[in-house]
Design a protein around this motif. Structure first.
Motif, PDB file in Angstrom:
ATOM      1  N   ALA A   1      20.446 -14.494  37.345  1.00  0.00           N
ATOM      2  CA  ALA A   1      20.036 -13.178  37.847  1.00  0.00           C
ATOM      3  C   ALA A   1      20.792 -12.809  39.113  1.00  0.00           C
ATOM      4  CB  ALA A   1      18.530 -13.160  38.095  1.00  0.00           C
ATOM      5  N   SER A   2      21.096 -13.804  39.942  1.00  0.00           N
ATOM      6  CA  SER A   2      21.797 -13.531  41.198  1.00  0.00           C
ATOM      7  C   SER A   2      22.467 -14.809  41.682  1.00  0.00           C
ATOM      8  CB  SER A   2      20.823 -13.015  42.268  1.00  0.00           C
ATOM      9  OG  SER A   2      19.856 -14.001  42.574  1.00  0.00           O
ATOM     10  N   THR A   3      23.387 -14.639  42.605  1.00  0.00           N
ATOM     11  CA  THR A   3      24.062 -15.784  43.221  1.00  0.00           C
ATOM     12  C   THR A   3      24.494 -15.376  44.623  1.00  0.00           C
ATOM     13  OG1 THR A   3      25.776 -17.469  42.900  1.00  0.00           O
ATOM     14  CG2 THR A   3      26.374 -15.205  42.377  1.00  0.00           C
ATOM     15  N   SER A   4      25.169 -16.279  45.312  1.00  0.00           N
ATOM     16  CA  SER A   4      25.601 -16.013  46.684  1.00  0.00           C
ATOM     17  C   SER A   4      27.050 -16.434  46.865  1.00  0.00           C
ATOM     18  CB  SER A   4      24.717 -16.763  47.678  1.00  0.00           C
ATOM     19  OG  SER A   4      24.886 -18.169  47.528  1.00  0.00           O
ATOM     20  N   ASP A   5      27.662 -15.987  47.959  1.00  0.00           N
ATOM     21  CA  ASP A   5      29.040 -16.381  48.245  1.00  0.00           C
ATOM     22  C   ASP A   5      29.156 -17.891  48.398  1.00  0.00           C
ATOM     23  OD1 ASP A   5      29.425 -13.673  48.316  1.00  0.00           O
ATOM     24  OD2 ASP A   5      29.363 -13.534  50.502  1.00  0.00           O
ATOM     25  N   ASP A   6      28.199 -18.486  49.092  1.00  0.00           N
ATOM     26  CA  ASP A   6      28.245 -19.943  49.300  1.00  0.00           C
ATOM     27  C   ASP A   6      28.134 -20.688  47.980  1.00  0.00           C
ATOM     28  OD1 ASP A   6      28.522 -19.632  52.015  1.00  0.00           O
ATOM     29  OD2 ASP A   6      26.379 -19.857  52.449  1.00  0.00           O
ATOM     30  N   ALA A   7      27.276 -20.188  47.075  1.00  0.00           N
ATOM     31  CA  ALA A   7      27.129 -20.851  45.776  1.00  0.00           C
ATOM     32  C   ALA A   7      28.431 -20.791  44.985  1.00  0.00           C
ATOM     33  CB  ALA A   7      25.993 -20.201  44.985  1.00  0.00           C
ATOM     34  N   CYS A   8      29.163 -19.678  45.091  1.00  0.00           N
ATOM     35  CA  CYS A   8      30.444 -19.553  44.389  1.00  0.00           C
ATOM     36  C   CYS A   8      31.466 -20.552  44.930  1.00  0.00           C
ATOM     37  CB  CYS A   8      30.972 -18.130  44.526  1.00  0.00           C
ATOM     38  SG  CYS A   8      30.008 -16.877  43.645  1.00  0.00           S
ATOM     39  N   TYR A   9      31.537 -20.679  46.252  1.00  0.00           N
ATOM     40  CA  TYR A   9      32.493 -21.621  46.840  1.00  0.00           C
ATOM     41  C   TYR A   9      32.125 -23.068  46.524  1.00  0.00           C
ATOM     42  CZ  TYR A   9      34.891 -17.936  49.396  1.00  0.00           C
ATOM     43  OH  TYR A   9      35.634 -16.829  49.728  1.00  0.00           O
ATOM     44  N   ARG A  10      30.827 -23.395  46.553  1.00  0.00           N
ATOM     45  CA  ARG A  10      30.417 -24.766  46.199  1.00  0.00           C
ATOM     46  C   ARG A  10      30.767 -25.062  44.745  1.00  0.00           C
ATOM     47  NH1 ARG A  10      25.695 -23.423  49.120  1.00  0.00           N
ATOM     48  NH2 ARG A  10      24.578 -23.074  47.165  1.00  0.00           N
ATOM     49  N   ALA A  11      30.553 -24.093  43.863  1.00  0.00           N
ATOM     50  CA  ALA A  11      30.862 -24.300  42.450  1.00  0.00           C
ATOM     51  C   ALA A  11      32.362 -24.547  42.250  1.00  0.00           C
ATOM     52  CB  ALA A  11      30.413 -23.088  41.641  1.00  0.00           C
ATOM     53  N   MET A  12      33.212 -23.856  43.002  1.00  0.00           N
ATOM     54  CA  MET A  12      34.652 -24.082  42.906  1.00  0.00           C
ATOM     55  C   MET A  12      35.005 -25.500  43.363  1.00  0.00           C
ATOM     56  SD  MET A  12      36.136 -20.439  44.288  1.00  0.00           S
ATOM     57  CE  MET A  12      37.856 -20.878  44.028  1.00  0.00           C
ATOM     58  N   ASP A  13      34.335 -25.986  44.385  1.00  0.00           N
ATOM     59  CA  ASP A  13      34.588 -27.353  44.855  1.00  0.00           C
ATOM     60  C   ASP A  13      34.188 -28.367  43.784  1.00  0.00           C
ATOM     61  OD1 ASP A  13      35.426 -26.233  47.219  1.00  0.00           O
ATOM     62  OD2 ASP A  13      33.518 -26.557  48.258  1.00  0.00           O
ATOM     63  N   TRP A  14      33.073 -28.123  43.105  1.00  0.00           N
ATOM     64  CA  TRP A  14      32.650 -29.028  42.033  1.00  0.00           C
ATOM     65  C   TRP A  14      33.610 -28.966  40.854  1.00  0.00           C
ATOM     66  CZ3 TRP A  14      27.347 -26.406  42.816  1.00  0.00           C
ATOM     67  CH2 TRP A  14      26.694 -27.004  43.896  1.00  0.00           C
ATOM     68  N   LEU A  15      34.166 -27.783  40.599  1.00  0.00           N
ATOM     69  CA  LEU A  15      35.110 -27.650  39.493  1.00  0.00           C
ATOM     70  C   LEU A  15      36.333 -28.538  39.705  1.00  0.00           C
ATOM     71  CD1 LEU A  15      36.034 -26.231  36.889  1.00  0.00           C
ATOM     72  CD2 LEU A  15      36.963 -24.400  38.322  1.00  0.00           C
ATOM     73  N   ILE A  16      36.828 -28.601  40.921  1.00  0.00           N
ATOM     74  CA  ILE A  16      37.986 -29.443  41.200  1.00  0.00           C
ATOM     75  C   ILE A  16      37.651 -30.918  40.964  1.00  0.00           C
ATOM     76  CG2 ILE A  16      39.364 -30.338  43.132  1.00  0.00           C
ATOM     77  CD1 ILE A  16      40.481 -27.850  41.903  1.00  0.00           C
ATOM     78  N   GLU A  17      36.444 -31.337  41.296  1.00  0.00           N
ATOM     79  CA  GLU A  17      36.051 -32.741  41.125  1.00  0.00           C
ATOM     80  C   GLU A  17      36.088 -33.165  39.654  1.00  0.00           C
ATOM     81  OE1 GLU A  17      32.343 -33.639  42.964  1.00  0.00           O
ATOM     82  OE2 GLU A  17      32.795 -32.540  44.800  1.00  0.00           O
ATOM     83  N   ILE A  18      35.789 -32.259  38.743  1.00  0.00           N
ATOM     84  CA  ILE A  18      35.698 -32.621  37.323  1.00  0.00           C
ATOM     85  C   ILE A  18      36.866 -32.064  36.507  1.00  0.00           C
ATOM     86  CG2 ILE A  18      33.180 -32.692  37.461  1.00  0.00           C
ATOM     87  CD1 ILE A  18      33.138 -29.966  36.040  1.00  0.00           C
ATOM     88  N   SER A  19      37.873 -31.502  37.166  1.00  0.00           N
ATOM     89  CA  SER A  19      38.903 -30.733  36.464  1.00  0.00           C
ATOM     90  C   SER A  19      39.649 -31.551  35.410  1.00  0.00           C
ATOM     91  CB  SER A  19      39.887 -30.143  37.470  1.00  0.00           C
ATOM     92  OG  SER A  19      40.511 -31.169  38.225  1.00  0.00           O
ATOM     93  N   ALA A  20      40.051 -32.778  35.732  1.00  0.00           N
ATOM     94  CA  ALA A  20      40.877 -33.564  34.802  1.00  0.00           C
ATOM     95  C   ALA A  20      40.134 -33.841  33.497  1.00  0.00           C
ATOM     96  CB  ALA A  20      41.305 -34.874  35.461  1.00  0.00           C
TER      97      ALA A  20
END
Length: 566
Positions: free
Chosen positions: A151-170
């Motif tokens: 329903a909603s999100t925040s700027d901080d949640a978007c940046y944290r999600a990008m950091d998690w994406l890098i951790e699992i990228s391979a």
């Protein structure tokens, strides 16, 4: 104009009601309005109600989706409308490829936002539907679009999600490739690779850090001489013609069907030549059949060719005709007839080496264009140097310097021993022999010359992928500063392009067209005394055909019912 139900009595005294389409008109004689019947639907029974429904559906075709919802919401307040169709289709493809399931599995055990997977999907959908920065992406989710489960999100949640994406990228990239290959019967016999660059709206390059040959930050003693002096965002030869801004280099591998299977990011100063070796090594452990790597002339070094042949793999690589190499010279000198193939292409195979095959490709239309371009350049050059014999040696040298900055003109200019400027007739003759031609070399002993030529021609799929990444998915310019966020941004763009390309290959329509048609499926919110509910617009035949082609169910008509708060 309105509908009215008019009662009438039969001879037996029973009352029968009739449906009429009417409007009020002003009677100047009576000085009052009176009813004028436009159309009689007949008796108010089930059959006529069906005809009325067809009429309403026909009329509402000419209204915007929001206007349709508002017109059918009698007694309710129409509060807002959000696009639904685009995110609905992307989410269905996302789940079909098990991207969300894979993300949840890889992120399991971490202390993170339970909506992390939904936030990452929202960022990917944003790249595909309304490209914007992460700050604008959160506003897009909160105010402009409907995303199931978020329903909603925040700027901080978007940046944290990008950091998690890098951790699992391979592991994520490998899992996604496996799903794509299985579900789409992906053809990976030909794998195309090319690079591009993207720039940053800043004039400062990053601090120089020790890096290995993969562009990764390492300890000082493990850095290679070629890479340890530069930062990630660094100045290099820009393919966007923005040499004034720092950049990064991005590589992409694309299957024969145009599906992008993986992306890489390197520091902006990285040269192309050796990158394809790293790409092959990175994909070595993936479940691939026999691969023929297809790349352009920038990857034609002997070291690259030897590396690509390892593991029963082969290659098709372009060769520079103007390089003056012994192979190119010998191939062009061989006599023989061209074989006519489709797509206005002729091919001729020549044997120069035992372990490689060479194919000369000739496009008559391209030859005509090359000749016209050369004629225009020679005419322009002739006008520039005409009468220069009367100039002083200094003035001629100045003009020679100006022409040297223009490669197209400089190619056909020669200077006599006495310093006079002349048209290089020998160079023109040599260029005429190259019009419309390009040279390919391959290590595959079985492919026909036609398949080699057409396989290389499909390298345009990579170029189309870059064009869509930059123009449709909006890869450039990048506004992130941290290296991990930049890499995450590239991954988000890749996932968006992957979903868009699957939709394109399945339906036969381009993504911008699909996006335009699907975003007309909207979700309206109504509020009244009984509470709040959400209802989608009607699905048109064209939209239904698109969803059917994608094997995706239509969104539910009623989404949410919320009783009034007491």
């Amino acid at each position: 104009m309105y509908l009215r139900s008019t009662p009438r009595r039969n001879k037996d005294g029973t009352e029968v009601r009739y449906l009429q389409l009417a409007h009020n008109v002003w009677d100047p004689a009576l000085k009052r309005s009176k009813v004028q019947v436009v159309y009689n639907f007949g008796r108010e029974d089930a059959a006529n109600r069906e005809a009325l429904g067809r009429l309403i559906a026909s009329v509402t075709r000419f209204l915007d989706p929001d206007a349709v919802l508002a017109a059918t919401a009698e007694g309710l307040a129409f509060t807002e409308s959000r696009p639904l169709g685009g995110t609905w289709v992307l989410d269905a493809l996302w789940q079909r490829l098990e991207i969300g399931k894979t993300m949840k599995r890889l992120l399991k055990g971490r202390r993170l936002d339970p909506n992390a997977e939904r936030v990452l999907f929202a960022l990917v959908a944003n790249r595909a539907l309304a490209p914007s920065s992460k700050l604008a992406a959160s506003r897009w989710v909160n105010n402009d679009v409907h995303i199931d489960g978020l329903a909603s999100t925040s700027d901080d949640a978007c940046y944290r999600a990008m950091d998690w994406l890098i951790e699992i990228s391979a592991k994520l990239e490998e899992a996604v490739f496996g799903q794509v290959a299985n579900l789409l019967n992906l053809e990976v016999d030909l794998l195309f690779f090319d690079t591009t660059s993207t720039y940053f709206e800043t004039e400062e390059a990053d601090e120089a850090l020790p890096r290995n040959e993969r562009g990764e930050v390492v300890a000082e003693e493990k850095a290679t001489d070629e890479h340890k002096r530069k930062g990630f965002r660094s100045f290099g030869k820009s393919k966007d013609h923005r040499d004034d801004l720092p950049q990064v280099v991005i590589g992409m591998a694309v299957a024969r069907t145009g599906i992008p299977v993986r992306v890489w990011s390197w520091p902006g100063h990285t040269g192309d030549s050796a990158l394809i070796r790293q790409v092959k090594d990175d994909m070595r452990d993936w479940t691939l059949s026999k691969i023929v790597w297809v790349a352009d002339r920038g990857f034609a070094s002997e070291q690259n060719r030897l590396h690509l042949r390892k593991g029963d793999h082969h290659y098709i690589i372009g060769e520079k005709l103007r390089s003056g190499s012994a192979e190119a010279t010998a191939a062009l000198a061989r006599q023989g007839r061209y074989q006519e193939v489709r797509d206005n292409l002729r091919v001729k195979e020549v044997r120069i080496r035992e372990d490689e095959r060479f194919v000369i490709c000739f496009n008559p239309e391209a030859a005509t264009r090359d000749a016209k371009t050369r004629g225009r350049l020679v005419t322009q050059l002739t006008e520039l140097i005409d009468g220069t014999d009367a100039l002083s040696a200094t003035k001629r040298a100045e003009l020679r310097g100006v022409i040297s900055t223009k490669p197209g003109l400089n190619r056909y200019l020669r200077t006599t021993p006495g310093g006079l400027l002349r048209i290089d007739a020998a160079r023109i003759k040599t260029e005429e022999n190259l019009d419309g031609k390009y040279l390919l070399r391959t290590s595959d002993p079985k492919m026909t010359a036609e398949d080699i030529a057409l396989g290389y021609k499909q390298l345009l799929e990579v170029e189309r992928g870059w064009r869509d990444m930059k123009q449709v998915i909006d890869l450039r310019p990048v506004f992130h500063r941290r290296e991990d966020r930049i890499r995450a941004h590239v991954l988000l763009c890749w996932l968006a392009l992957l979903l868009a390309r699957i939709a394109e290959t399945t339906t036969g329509h381009t993504w911008p067209t699909l996006r335009h048609d699907l975003d007309k499926i909207t979700l309206g919110t109504f509020t009244g005394p009984a509470g709040t509910f959400q209802q989608r617009t009607e699905i048109t035949k064209h939209q239904h055909d698109l969803l059917h082609a994608l094997q995706i169910d239509t969104p539910p008509r009623i989404y949410k019912l919320t009783p009034p708060s007491r």
